[in-house]
Structure formats: structure tokens, C-alpha cells
Design an enzyme around this catalytic site. Structure first.
Site, PDB file in Angstrom:
ATOM      1  CG  ASP A 186     -26.101 -18.694  60.101  1.00 55.06           C
ATOM      2  OD1 ASP A 186     -26.976 -19.127  60.870  1.00 55.06           O
ATOM      3  OD2 ASP A 186     -25.925 -19.122  58.952  1.00 55.06           O
TER       4      ASP A 186
ATOM      5  CE  LYS B  14     -30.960 -12.723  61.479  1.00 56.35           C
ATOM      6  NZ  LYS B  14     -29.804 -13.517  61.006  1.00 56.35           N
TER       7      LYS B  14
ATOM      8  CB  ALA C  45     -34.607 -18.417  61.197  1.00 55.68           C
TER       9      ALA C  45
ATOM     10  CG  HIS D  91     -32.918 -16.723  67.205  1.00 53.99           C
ATOM     11  ND1 HIS D  91     -33.927 -16.880  66.282  1.00 53.99           N
ATOM     12  CD2 HIS D  91     -33.534 -16.661  68.403  1.00 53.99           C
ATOM     13  CE1 HIS D  91     -35.095 -16.906  66.886  1.00 53.99           C
ATOM     14  NE2 HIS D  91     -34.885 -16.789  68.175  1.00 53.99           N
TER      15      HIS D  91
ATOM     16  CB  THR E 192     -33.424 -25.723  56.304  1.00 50.57           C
ATOM     17  OG1 THR E 192     -34.664 -25.025  56.119  1.00 50.57           O
ATOM     18  CG2 THR E 192     -32.284 -24.719  56.382  1.00 50.57           C
TER      19      THR E 192
ATOM     20  CD  GLN F  40     -34.599 -17.012  57.063  1.00 53.19           C
ATOM     21  OE1 GLN F  40     -35.438 -16.144  56.945  1.00 53.19           O
ATOM     22  NE2 GLN F  40     -34.881 -18.150  57.646  1.00 53.19           N
TER      23      GLN F  40
ATOM     24  CB  THR G  11     -35.246 -17.418  52.740  1.00 58.86           C
ATOM     25  OG1 THR G  11     -36.210 -18.158  53.496  1.00 58.86           O
ATOM     26  CG2 THR G  11     -35.520 -15.922  52.852  1.00 58.86           C
TER      27      THR G  11
ATOM     28  CB  SER H  75     -17.776 -12.838  65.195  1.00 55.02           C
ATOM     29  OG  SER H  75     -19.000 -13.402  65.571  1.00 55.02           O
TER      30      SER H  75
ATOM     31  CB  SER I  40     -20.134  -8.676  69.812  1.00 61.27           C
ATOM     32  OG  SER I  40     -21.356  -8.013  70.021  1.00 61.27           O
TER      33      SER I  40
END
Length: 430
Positions: A13, A16, A39, A41, A128, A223, A238, A330, A412
Site C-alpha cells: 500500500d 506502487k 494485492a 493498486h 485476505t 505487496q 505473503t 503521500s 508525490s
């Protein structure tokens, strides 16, 4: 021969998909090499959000080839649904290629995933429930069904019958659960195979031919490094290898053909599910970051755990994945905080350490050692260069790069393509 690998450096998360989408503009082939539809995105194009789970982010560039490699475990039902979603949105999928060597997730994998997780009780991993682990188990046990098998009616029927008989015995005798019906699974999943048949090929040939022809190939990991089955927080990981080394196994491309590895991270840390998280926040600051950052799982919708940026984790990821460039996402989420913190080391039983322990018991005793930096109040979502950032935000970006030990190529300040700022072109540096 030009190739770049994009890997998550935290627990997934990290953004990517956004960075892959950004780098895809200059690539000619984009490939996924591991994971499955566990996964998620999110790509934002002209203000519109697209959420994908299996299909590579490069699908939005119709002139570029998008590859699902042999290391991916494919749920045909999810794939067909995702293809329909893209078609409904007016997105062509003629540029998709799927490896005939990729393994297939079937209903018994998903049922087994749920039963195993329930049986763990308080020791659950936080899966998940997508059948990923059981599918990789069958692959390792050499009883898995591959895409090539799914397309052959007789072979699929034979192998499904053998596997389902074994799984049903397990469901009934060990878990006291309902067995699954052969005919229903066979008819449904053989039909899915016929729907995706047009995309299936030997993707190793496509990728190697592209590289040998001097084309730019982008490999997209799912991931993150800290969820890697070997290098992550085992067993809270995972079932595959998101690290850059996973490319060679999961795509059929040799290690000598990899040029750059871009590590993607957020300006803070997040995690879905259980497992160690040394910098996790439980206060109002953590809640604020979760809400401002919209920290809810793309696949599960579960609230993500959030915490401060952890440079110990990042240095571990740098080492085991050979990261050459860093994409920091972020930063805007931290705007409005009076103080921001970065974990620079851990305190383990009174001793300062700067490595990430393998032992879960040691990790439980690790206390983060923080460096505090002054925050910034300005809205930075419109910033288009490093110089436009407030001084405190600029200092934060620089400090992250120093502590991780990798040059920052992009930062970003929002989810949009136009909110990704370039400090150094990854492609041009090859």
C-alpha cells in the site's frame, strides 16, 4: 536492454500502482511477477480512480504490452471480472498477455484459506482469504494446476478431479466442513479459461525478446518487501517474493537483465493485518493520518494500521532488494502536524540497534528511537518542484533520503499523475 523493477519497501500500500503508472509512460512493456488478487493498486487518471488487483497498471497504455508473469497466481474468476470492469470503463485489454505457466487459484484454495485462518484463532496471520497461500502450497507440492492445464479440457478435468478429492477429504475429515462439487467448479472455471485464452502465451519469450531488442521493460511488484516470505516479518507475510529478486523467478528473465530497482514508500508507514509494527500509532495523530491518507485496504476495505516513517525497515528493504532509487509518496498527508517523527533505530533491551530482527519475540521488545523534525502547516498538494515545498517539508524529504541511504527520484504530494514530482529520471540514468 533497459529494465526497471518497482518494489514496495514497507508492508504494501505504498503507492506502487501510482509510481508504476508514472514510469509506464516511458516503458514499452509492463509486467507483474508475483502475488495474486490479494494485492490492490489504485491508479488515478484525469481525476478518475481505477482499482485493479491482477492486471498490471500499464494496461491503461494501449500501445504497451502488459504481462501477468508465471510467478503470479491467477484467480480466473477475478481476472474475468476485472477484464469486464475495464471494458465497461472503455479500456482496451488487447495489450494483455498472461503466462501459460502461471498457477490457478480455484475455489478449494479459497475455502482452505478461510478454514486454516479460522483454525489459528488468536494466532491468525490476517490473510485476505483469496486463496493465495494454498495455491502457492500446491505449486510447491507440485500438484498445482497451471493456466496451460486450465485450457486443456481433459487435462484440467483429470487434475481437478484428483486435487478436489484430496481437498474434500481434508475439508470433511479435518475441518468438518462441506465438500465442494466437481461438476460446478469444472464447468465454471473451464469457461473462464476459454474467456482468457486469447491472452495466454509464453510471456518469458515476450519479455526476453523485448529486452534483447533494447525496449524498456518495467516490472511491477505486489505487496512489499516486509511481506516477503523470506525477508519479511515471517510468518506475517505473503506466500511469494515481492523483493526485486523475485523478478527473475516470476517472469523468466535473468538477473543480468535488471538495471534499476525503484523502492516505493510513503512518508509514514501503514500495514494491513496482524504482525510486528514498531512505529505503530494508537493516538489521535494516528487516527488523523489514517483519515487524511484514506488508509483503508484496496482489496479488503479494512482500516490500515498507521505509524511514523521507519528508516530501520527502509534500510532493510534497501539491502535485500538492491534498491537504487526511492519514490517517496503521500508527503501531503503529514501537512498540518506540528511535529513529525522518523524512527532512526530501535532500543532492544536497552541496546541501540539499527537492523530489523528476524525474531518476533525480539521485535515485540523493540522500542523505536525517534528523531523529531518540525512540521509544516501549508497545503502542498499543488507543489510541482522540491523548491516549492515549505522548508520543513523539504528538510523532511532530504532527511528520509539520508537515513535510507538512497537518492530520492520522485516525491508525490497527492494521488494524481501530475502530483508526482521528478528529482531524477530513472530511465535516463540507465
Amino acid at each position: 536492454m533497459t529494465s526497471v523493477v518497482v518494489v514496495g519497501t514497507q508492508w504494501g500500500d505504498e503507492g506502487k500502482g501510482k509510481i508504476t503508472d508514472f514510469l509506464s509512460a516511458d516503458a514499452e512493456v509492463i509486467a507483474r511477477y508475483q502475488g495474486g488478487d490479494n494485492a490492490g493498486h489504485t491508479i488515478v487518471i484525469d481525476g478518475k480512480k481505477f482499482k485493479l488487483h491482477l492486471i498490471p497498471s500499464g494496461i491503461f497504455f494501449p500501445q504497451k504490452i502488459s504481462v501477468i508473469g508465471n510467478g503470479v497466481v491467477v484467480n480466473p474468476k477475478s481476472l474475468v471480472k476485472e477484464l469486464a470492469y475495464l471494458h465497461d470503463e472503455g479500456v482496451t485489454t488487447d495489450n494483455l498477455r498472461i503466462s501459460d505457466r502461471a498457477h490457478v487459484i480455484l475455489p478449494y484454495h479459497i475455502q482452505l484459506d478461510q478454514l486454516q485462518e479460522d483454525a489459528k484463532g488468536d494466532n491468525k496471520i490476517g490473510t485476505t482469504i483469496k486463496g493465495i497461500g494454498p495455491a502457492y502450497m500446491d505449486k510447491a507440492a507440485r500438484v498445482g494446476i497451471r493456466i496451460a492445464d486450465l485450457l486443456d479440457k481433459d487435462i484440467f478435468a483429470e487434475r481437478l478431479r484428483i486435487n478436489l478429492a484430496e481437498k474434500n477429504r481434508l475439508f470433511e475429515k479435518m475441518y468438518d466442513s462441506t465438500p465442494l462439487d466437481f461438476d460446478a467448479i469444472f464447468e465454471e472455471y473451464y469457461a473462464y479459461g476459454q474467456e482468457i485464452k486469447q491472452y495466454v502465451t509464453d510471456t518469458s519469450v515476450i519479455l526476453n525478446d523485448a529486452l534483447d531488442a533494447g525496449k524498456r521493460v518495467l516490472f511491477e511488484g505486489a505487496q512489499g518487501v516486509m511481506l516477503d516470505i523470506d525477508q519479511g516479518t515471517y510468518p506475517f507475510v505473503t506466500s511469494s517474493n515481492p523483493v526485486a529478486g523475485g523478478v527473475t523467478i516470476g517472469s523468466g528473465v535473468g538477473p543480468s537483465k535488471i538495471n534499476k530497482v525503484v523502492g516505493v514508500c510513503k512518508a509514514y508507514t501503514s500495514r494491513v493485518g496482524d504482525g510486528p509494527f514498531p512505529t505503530e500509532l494508537f493516538d489521535e495523530v494516528g487516527e488523523r493520518i489514517r483519515e487524511v491518507g484514506h488508509e483503508y485496504g484496496t482489496t479488503t476495505g479494512r482500516p490500515r494500521r498507521v505509524g511514523w516513517f521507519d528508516s530501520v525497515v527502509m534500510r532493510h528493504s534497501r539491502r535485500v532488494s538492491g534498491i537504487t532509487n526511492l519514490s517517496l509518496n503521500s508527503i501531503d498527508v503529514l501537512s498540518g502536524l506540528d511535529t513529525v517523527k522518523i524512527c532512526v533505530a530501535y532500543d532492544l533491551d536497552g541496546k541501540r540497534i539499527d537492523y530489523y530482527p528476524a525474531s518476533l519475540e525480539q521485535l515485540k521488545r523493540c522500542k523505536p528511537i525517534y528523531e523529531e523534525l518540525p512540521g509544516w502547516q501549508e497545503d502542498i498538494t499543488g507543489v510541482r518542484s522540491l523548491d516549492e515545498l515549505p522548508e520543513n517539508a523539504r528538510n523532511y524529504v532530504r532527511r528520509v533520503g539520508e537515513l535510507v541511504g538512497v537518492r530520492i527520484s520522485t516525491f508525490s504530494v497527492g494521488p494524481g499523475r501530475e502530483q508526482t514530482n521528478i528529482l531524477e529520471s530513472v530511465w535516463a540514468s540507465i
